[in-house]
Motif scaffolding. Sequence first.
Motif, PDB file in Angstrom:
ATOM      1  N   SER A 109       0.869  -1.175   0.000  1.00 54.35           N
ATOM      2  CA  SER A 109       0.000   0.000   0.000  1.00 54.35           C
ATOM      3  C   SER A 109       0.905   1.224   0.000  1.00 54.35           C
ATOM      4  CB  SER A 109      -0.917   0.003   1.238  1.00 54.35           C
ATOM      5  OG  SER A 109      -1.640   1.214   1.353  1.00 54.35           O
ATOM      6  N   ALA A 110       1.105   1.811  -1.174  1.00 55.83           N
ATOM      7  CA  ALA A 110       2.041   2.930  -1.344  1.00 55.83           C
ATOM      8  C   ALA A 110       1.281   4.246  -1.229  1.00 55.83           C
ATOM      9  CB  ALA A 110       2.732   2.829  -2.702  1.00 55.83           C
ATOM     10  N   GLY A 111       1.658   5.070  -0.273  1.00 58.37           N
ATOM     11  CA  GLY A 111       0.883   6.272   0.020  1.00 58.37           C
ATOM     12  C   GLY A 111      -0.334   5.887   0.839  1.00 58.37           C
ATOM     13  N   CYS A 112      -0.078   5.183   1.934  1.00 62.07           N
ATOM     14  CA  CYS A 112      -1.160   4.548   2.697  1.00 62.07           C
ATOM     15  C   CYS A 112      -1.961   5.507   3.554  1.00 62.07           C
ATOM     16  CB  CYS A 112      -0.580   3.449   3.577  1.00 62.07           C
ATOM     17  SG  CYS A 112       0.512   4.047   4.907  1.00 62.07           S
ATOM     18  N   ALA A 113      -1.478   6.745   3.721  1.00 63.59           N
ATOM     19  CA  ALA A 113      -2.177   7.746   4.554  1.00 63.59           C
ATOM     20  C   ALA A 113      -2.438   7.167   5.946  1.00 63.59           C
ATOM     21  CB  ALA A 113      -3.443   8.233   3.866  1.00 63.59           C
ATOM     22  N   SER A 114      -3.656   7.297   6.447  1.00 65.63           N
ATOM     23  CA  SER A 114      -3.941   6.909   7.833  1.00 65.63           C
ATOM     24  C   SER A 114      -4.294   5.437   8.001  1.00 65.63           C
ATOM     25  CB  SER A 114      -5.056   7.796   8.415  1.00 65.63           C
ATOM     26  OG  SER A 114      -6.123   7.937   7.507  1.00 65.63           O
ATOM     27  N   GLY A 115      -4.077   4.627   6.973  1.00 62.75           N
ATOM     28  CA  GLY A 115      -4.111   3.190   7.138  1.00 62.75           C
ATOM     29  C   GLY A 115      -5.373   2.460   6.724  1.00 62.75           C
ATOM     30  N   GLU A 116      -6.418   3.185   6.329  1.00 57.96           N
ATOM     31  CA  GLU A 116      -7.672   2.513   5.992  1.00 57.96           C
ATOM     32  C   GLU A 116      -7.517   1.516   4.843  1.00 57.96           C
ATOM     33  OE1 GLU A 116      -9.041   6.477   7.809  1.00 57.96           O
ATOM     34  OE2 GLU A 116      -7.328   5.684   6.696  1.00 57.96           O
ATOM     35  N   GLU A 117      -6.736   1.891   3.832  1.00 56.26           N
ATOM     36  CA  GLU A 117      -6.530   0.999   2.688  1.00 56.26           C
ATOM     37  C   GLU A 117      -5.839  -0.298   3.105  1.00 56.26           C
ATOM     38  OE1 GLU A 117      -5.165   2.337  -1.468  1.00 56.26           O
ATOM     39  OE2 GLU A 117      -3.296   1.708  -0.489  1.00 56.26           O
ATOM     40  N   ALA A 118      -4.793  -0.180   3.886  1.00 60.15           N
ATOM     41  CA  ALA A 118      -4.034  -1.358   4.319  1.00 60.15           C
ATOM     42  C   ALA A 118      -4.886  -2.273   5.188  1.00 60.15           C
ATOM     43  CB  ALA A 118      -2.778  -0.931   5.069  1.00 60.15           C
ATOM     44  N   TYR A 119      -5.633  -1.686   6.120  1.00 58.22           N
ATOM     45  CA  TYR A 119      -6.459  -2.511   6.997  1.00 58.22           C
ATOM     46  C   TYR A 119      -7.642  -3.120   6.251  1.00 58.22           C
ATOM     47  CZ  TYR A 119      -3.875  -0.694  11.039  1.00 58.22           C
ATOM     48  OH  TYR A 119      -2.890  -0.382  11.954  1.00 58.22           O
ATOM     49  N   THR A 120      -8.187  -2.415   5.265  1.00 62.45           N
ATOM     50  CA  THR A 120      -9.234  -3.020   4.437  1.00 62.45           C
ATOM     51  C   THR A 120      -8.689  -4.241   3.719  1.00 62.45           C
ATOM     52  OG1 THR A 120     -10.322  -0.873   4.086  1.00 62.45           O
ATOM     53  CG2 THR A 120     -10.880  -2.639   2.557  1.00 62.45           C
ATOM     54  N   THR A 121      -7.462  -4.125   3.226  1.00 61.74           N
ATOM     55  CA  THR A 121      -6.815  -5.250   2.552  1.00 61.74           C
ATOM     56  C   THR A 121      -6.640  -6.429   3.502  1.00 61.74           C
ATOM     57  OG1 THR A 121      -5.646  -3.702   1.098  1.00 61.74           O
ATOM     58  CG2 THR A 121      -4.792  -5.945   1.223  1.00 61.74           C
ATOM     59  N   VAL A 122      -6.232  -6.148   4.723  1.00 62.51           N
ATOM     60  CA  VAL A 122      -6.086  -7.206   5.727  1.00 62.51           C
ATOM     61  C   VAL A 122      -7.413  -7.907   5.973  1.00 62.51           C
ATOM     62  CG1 VAL A 122      -5.740  -7.598   8.206  1.00 62.51           C
ATOM     63  CG2 VAL A 122      -4.067  -6.273   6.909  1.00 62.51           C
ATOM     64  N   MET A 123      -8.478  -7.141   6.105  1.00 59.61           N
ATOM     65  CA  MET A 123      -9.791  -7.738   6.336  1.00 59.61           C
ATOM     66  C   MET A 123     -10.207  -8.624   5.167  1.00 59.61           C
ATOM     67  SD  MET A 123     -11.975  -4.698   8.227  1.00 59.61           S
ATOM     68  CE  MET A 123     -11.233  -3.239   7.469  1.00 59.61           C
ATOM     69  N   LEU A 124      -9.986  -8.113   3.952  1.00 58.62           N
ATOM     70  CA  LEU A 124     -10.338  -8.885   2.762  1.00 58.62           C
ATOM     71  C   LEU A 124      -9.550 -10.189   2.706  1.00 58.62           C
ATOM     72  CD1 LEU A 124     -11.737  -9.154  -0.016  1.00 58.62           C
ATOM     73  CD2 LEU A 124      -9.799  -7.935  -0.995  1.00 58.62           C
ATOM     74  N   LEU A 125      -8.267 -10.127   3.018  1.00 59.22           N
ATOM     75  CA  LEU A 125      -7.425 -11.323   2.995  1.00 59.22           C
ATOM     76  C   LEU A 125      -7.910 -12.359   4.010  1.00 59.22           C
ATOM     77  CD1 LEU A 125      -3.919  -9.633   2.690  1.00 59.22           C
ATOM     78  CD2 LEU A 125      -5.066 -10.985   0.921  1.00 59.22           C
ATOM     79  N   ASN A 126      -8.256 -11.891   5.187  1.00 59.10           N
ATOM     80  CA  ASN A 126      -8.752 -12.806   6.209  1.00 59.10           C
ATOM     81  C   ASN A 126     -10.064 -13.463   5.793  1.00 59.10           C
ATOM     82  OD1 ASN A 126      -7.281 -12.891   9.079  1.00 59.10           O
ATOM     83  ND2 ASN A 126      -6.908 -10.889   8.145  1.00 59.10           N
ATOM     84  N   GLU A 127     -10.933 -12.670   5.193  1.00 58.40           N
ATOM     85  CA  GLU A 127     -12.213 -13.209   4.755  1.00 58.40           C
ATOM     86  C   GLU A 127     -12.031 -14.198   3.608  1.00 58.40           C
ATOM     87  OE1 GLU A 127     -15.318 -12.636   6.130  1.00 58.40           O
ATOM     88  OE2 GLU A 127     -14.122 -11.663   7.707  1.00 58.40           O
TER      89      GLU A 127
END
Length: 270
Positions: free
Chosen positions: A107-125
């Motif tokens: 996640s390049a230019g991740c800002a406050s992290g919402e993109e990265a954590y959304t990705t984590v949730m998707l991966l877990n699901e």
Amino acid sequence: MHIEDKDFFRLRDYIKVNFGVNLEKKRTLIEGRLSNFIIKQGFENFHDYIEDIFKDKSGAKINTLMTKLTTNYTYFMREETHYNFMREVALPYWTQIIRDRDLRIWSAGCASGEEAYTTVMLLNEWFGARKKAWDTTVLATDISLKVLEMAKAGVYPEEHFDHLPKVWKDKYFAKISEESYKIKEQYAKEVVFNQFNLMGDFSRFRRKFHIIFCRNVMIYFDTPTKAALAKRFYEVLEVGGWLFIGLSETLSGIGGEFQQIAPAIYRRVR
């Protein structure tokens, strides 16, 4: 508060050279976002503020300025079509191809992290019980130390969850106040946050990525800088890897060897 020509040009040129951000047509934005801040810092004009920034050898003050100029509002599950593509196309493809079960996402230019954590949730699901057999740690980088600290803290207001399924919010976040939620520790550990300037040295990445997100970042760059960055992304992607950019962005005419797969989705095909 008005910024004089000489101060605007000095600031513009410095930021372009060091961060790749093009402020040529952003004079009004600079004045709008910084005027009140400058006054609160005790400066009477832009000139004195800019002088103070360049005297600061720690880089902390220029970092604060960059945060104020480039940070935009974001939220979980932003540009949902990209996550749908990951679920339906990218993840099924890579889980058949990757032999060492090391899925590398940036996640390049991740800002406050919402993109990265959304990705984590998707991966877990998506992986479910299979996930324990995989390394799916997400690398998340940004130029701003301030937003990285926010991302690491993992605390978000209610309005950032409007587009996230409620069952996901309940599963991955703990309510810590009437209107704020914190990512649960076990999922926070699935992201590594680091400071990184996209104008910096990409040779630091020892292995190539399977998926790169760089969404709503290149809107700050001029065309030559975008083209150069696209080339760098291409080089650090595995063959078959995908690059996701913002839905309002395009690599048309500057994407080099990338093949466009869908709006704002590009692939390295060879």
